[in-house]
Design a protein around this motif. Sequence first.
Motif, PDB file in Angstrom:
ATOM      1  N   LYS A 157       0.860  -1.170   0.000  1.00 38.82           N
ATOM      2  CA  LYS A 157       0.000   0.000   0.000  1.00 38.82           C
ATOM      3  C   LYS A 157       0.901   1.226   0.000  1.00 38.82           C
ATOM      4  O   LYS A 157       1.603   1.485   0.972  1.00 38.82           O
ATOM      5  CB  LYS A 157      -0.918   0.016   1.230  1.00 38.82           C
ATOM      6  CG  LYS A 157      -1.900  -1.148   1.271  1.00 38.82           C
ATOM      7  CD  LYS A 157      -2.797  -1.073   2.494  1.00 38.82           C
ATOM      8  CE  LYS A 157      -3.771  -2.239   2.537  1.00 38.82           C
ATOM      9  NZ  LYS A 157      -4.656  -2.184   3.738  1.00 38.82           N
ATOM     10  N   THR A 158       0.888   1.948  -1.101  1.00 42.15           N
ATOM     11  CA  THR A 158       1.809   3.057  -1.276  1.00 42.15           C
ATOM     12  C   THR A 158       1.697   4.059  -0.139  1.00 42.15           C
ATOM     13  O   THR A 158       0.605   4.467   0.246  1.00 42.15           O
ATOM     14  CB  THR A 158       1.540   3.769  -2.618  1.00 42.15           C
ATOM     15  OG1 THR A 158       1.638   2.813  -3.669  1.00 42.15           O
ATOM     16  CG2 THR A 158       2.536   4.883  -2.847  1.00 42.15           C
ATOM     17  N   VAL A 159       2.842   4.449   0.396  1.00 42.57           N
ATOM     18  CA  VAL A 159       2.881   5.458   1.453  1.00 42.57           C
ATOM     19  C   VAL A 159       2.990   6.828   0.787  1.00 42.57           C
ATOM     20  O   VAL A 159       4.062   7.298   0.438  1.00 42.57           O
ATOM     21  CB  VAL A 159       4.064   5.216   2.407  1.00 42.57           C
ATOM     22  CG1 VAL A 159       4.092   6.264   3.504  1.00 42.57           C
ATOM     23  CG2 VAL A 159       3.969   3.834   3.017  1.00 42.57           C
ATOM     24  N   ALA A 160       1.852   7.475   0.568  1.00 38.86           N
ATOM     25  CA  ALA A 160       1.809   8.784  -0.085  1.00 38.86           C
ATOM     26  C   ALA A 160       0.886   9.700   0.701  1.00 38.86           C
ATOM     27  O   ALA A 160      -0.074   9.256   1.331  1.00 38.86           O
ATOM     28  CB  ALA A 160       1.324   8.655  -1.533  1.00 38.86           C
ATOM     29  N   ASP A 161       1.194  11.003   0.674  1.00 35.73           N
ATOM     30  CA  ASP A 161       0.365  11.989   1.375  1.00 35.73           C
ATOM     31  C   ASP A 161      -0.843  12.392   0.547  1.00 35.73           C
ATOM     32  O   ASP A 161      -1.904  12.696   1.086  1.00 35.73           O
ATOM     33  CB  ASP A 161       1.202  13.230   1.708  1.00 35.73           C
ATOM     34  CG  ASP A 161       2.365  12.904   2.625  1.00 35.73           C
ATOM     35  OD1 ASP A 161       2.112  12.390   3.726  1.00 35.73           O
ATOM     36  OD2 ASP A 161       3.525  13.152   2.245  1.00 35.73           O
ATOM     37  N   VAL A 162      -0.666  12.430  -0.782  1.00 39.67           N
ATOM     38  CA  VAL A 162      -1.724  12.890  -1.681  1.00 39.67           C
ATOM     39  C   VAL A 162      -1.974  11.818  -2.730  1.00 39.67           C
ATOM     40  O   VAL A 162      -1.031  11.250  -3.287  1.00 39.67           O
ATOM     41  CB  VAL A 162      -1.332  14.215  -2.375  1.00 39.67           C
ATOM     42  CG1 VAL A 162      -2.428  14.662  -3.329  1.00 39.67           C
ATOM     43  CG2 VAL A 162      -1.030  15.289  -1.341  1.00 39.67           C
ATOM     44  N   ALA A 163      -3.242  11.536  -3.000  1.00 41.28           N
ATOM     45  CA  ALA A 163      -3.602  10.567  -4.036  1.00 41.28           C
ATOM     46  C   ALA A 163      -4.436  11.266  -5.102  1.00 41.28           C
ATOM     47  O   ALA A 163      -5.424  11.941  -4.786  1.00 41.28           O
ATOM     48  CB  ALA A 163      -4.369   9.400  -3.438  1.00 41.28           C
ATOM     49  N   LEU A 164      -4.032  11.104  -6.348  1.00 46.16           N
ATOM     50  CA  LEU A 164      -4.788  11.634  -7.481  1.00 46.16           C
ATOM     51  C   LEU A 164      -5.689  10.527  -8.011  1.00 46.16           C
ATOM     52  O   LEU A 164      -5.223   9.425  -8.329  1.00 46.16           O
ATOM     53  CB  LEU A 164      -3.850  12.099  -8.590  1.00 46.16           C
ATOM     54  CG  LEU A 164      -2.798  13.151  -8.220  1.00 46.16           C
ATOM     55  CD1 LEU A 164      -1.992  13.536  -9.450  1.00 46.16           C
ATOM     56  CD2 LEU A 164      -3.449  14.373  -7.603  1.00 46.16           C
ATOM     57  N   VAL A 165      -6.983  10.789  -8.086  1.00 47.06           N
ATOM     58  CA  VAL A 165      -7.928   9.798  -8.586  1.00 47.06           C
ATOM     59  C   VAL A 165      -8.702  10.411  -9.735  1.00 47.06           C
ATOM     60  O   VAL A 165      -8.922  11.621  -9.795  1.00 47.06           O
ATOM     61  CB  VAL A 165      -8.896   9.324  -7.486  1.00 47.06           C
ATOM     62  CG1 VAL A 165      -8.146   8.579  -6.395  1.00 47.06           C
ATOM     63  CG2 VAL A 165      -9.679  10.478  -6.889  1.00 47.06           C
TER      64      VAL A 165
END
Length: 477
Positions: A157-165
């Motif tokens: 599960k990618t550790v990212a602060d912002v997700a673009l959907v």
Amino acid sequence: MTTFVDRVELHVAAGNGGHGCASVHREKFKPLGGPDGGNGGRGGDVILVVDQSVTTLLDYHHSPHRKATNGKPGEGGNRSGKDGTDLVLPVPDGTVVLDKGGNILADLVGEGTTYVAAQGGRGGLGNAALASARRKAPGFALLGEPGRAGDVVLELKTVADVALVGYPSAGKSSLISVLSAAKPKIADYPFTTLVPNLGVVTAGSTVYTIADVPGLIPGASQGKGLGLEFLRHVERCSVLVHVLDTAALESERDPLTDLDVIEAELREYGGLDNRPRLVALNKVDVPDGQDLADIIRPDLEARGYQVFEVSAVSRHGLKELSFALAKIVGDARAAKPKEEATRIVIRPKAVDDAGFTVVAEDGFYRVLGEKPERWVRQTDFNNDEAVGYLADRLARLGVEEELVKAGARTGDEVVIGAMDDAVVFDWEPTITAGAEMLGRRGEDHRFEAPRPAAQRRRERDAERDEADHEYDAFKPF
């Protein structure tokens, strides 16, 4: 060819412990120098460790079977066997370890975080370690314990602060390429992006990571397209950004409908309701795109969304978007509780915890517990002295007493351990006395003062008769 894998089933096996050694020291003019058998070495563990340089589980997709090395057996001269080497498996940051039933075993986040997926077996004690005042010269040693083995599932599960959907070809990869130094593949056809892209963005003093989720289409949460495979990558994010294509060529699509479809898929997937949302109206550099953005912006703001008009080509609105995201990420980080220093938690056992249980089953009695099961695995049943030593240990632990309380009678079947590696006995209540009298176990008459031959013959015959009577029922099937 597969280049990105975010879910694998891994078959792990720890190393077996080395067997202990039964040896007697011998040298010139000193043929019986006492027991000197060394202990067996510990089997190696299989350890998962987070490594920031690893970004995919591809290696384990191609080679799913991993095994640590075994411990070496002990040797005479009090030489212990060498421990097995631990097998360290690097995994990406954000890897979740599950069992076959889907239960979470570990959530590996942060450089250096470790989890022992399979524990190596203990080495068996040599006869030097088993010697005591009562058992001066043991003629046996303990076997090494088998290492743990089993299957685990690794999910990234990618550790990212912002997700673009957003829909395929909405411009998510283009935005990442201009907001960060990431260089994803960009093309004008759907499903260009087949793997999550990750970039690092700097906005003022805030540095955060941003990722896109490819392949979201209607029905993605049920497995259509690529969405089901990659929706898990948005679970750790602090904010979601809906990227809407204002220059879509398909007449049957419009940005508001796209937003509703994606939101429905996110709700169906679950667990993302508390994430703040922003809307990025992309491709406003196209004349028709700007016109459409002006039309739908009031509707989006009426729904409570913070709206940004952006263009990856002209860089329009990117600074405002990046700083708005930085503020939300900073607030989310400040709201998180500070991680406490590592603490050692001591959980003492209850005073009435016997360490085992006796369960009456259909036609037999089963003994379950870490100690008795381990002792059975480490016993050489081809050695009567080792069997007697096991009997003594079980009696001291209280197994015999609990069997009596459970209603066991002479000749009843007693099973120690699980079904796969259980040992079955016909129970004999006087087994403790028999263990003590098996050839006066551990005592070598040659270490004692000479006695008359007739006395020695009488003692030997009595011990043999008693041993034959007491131990015939104790031998395992």
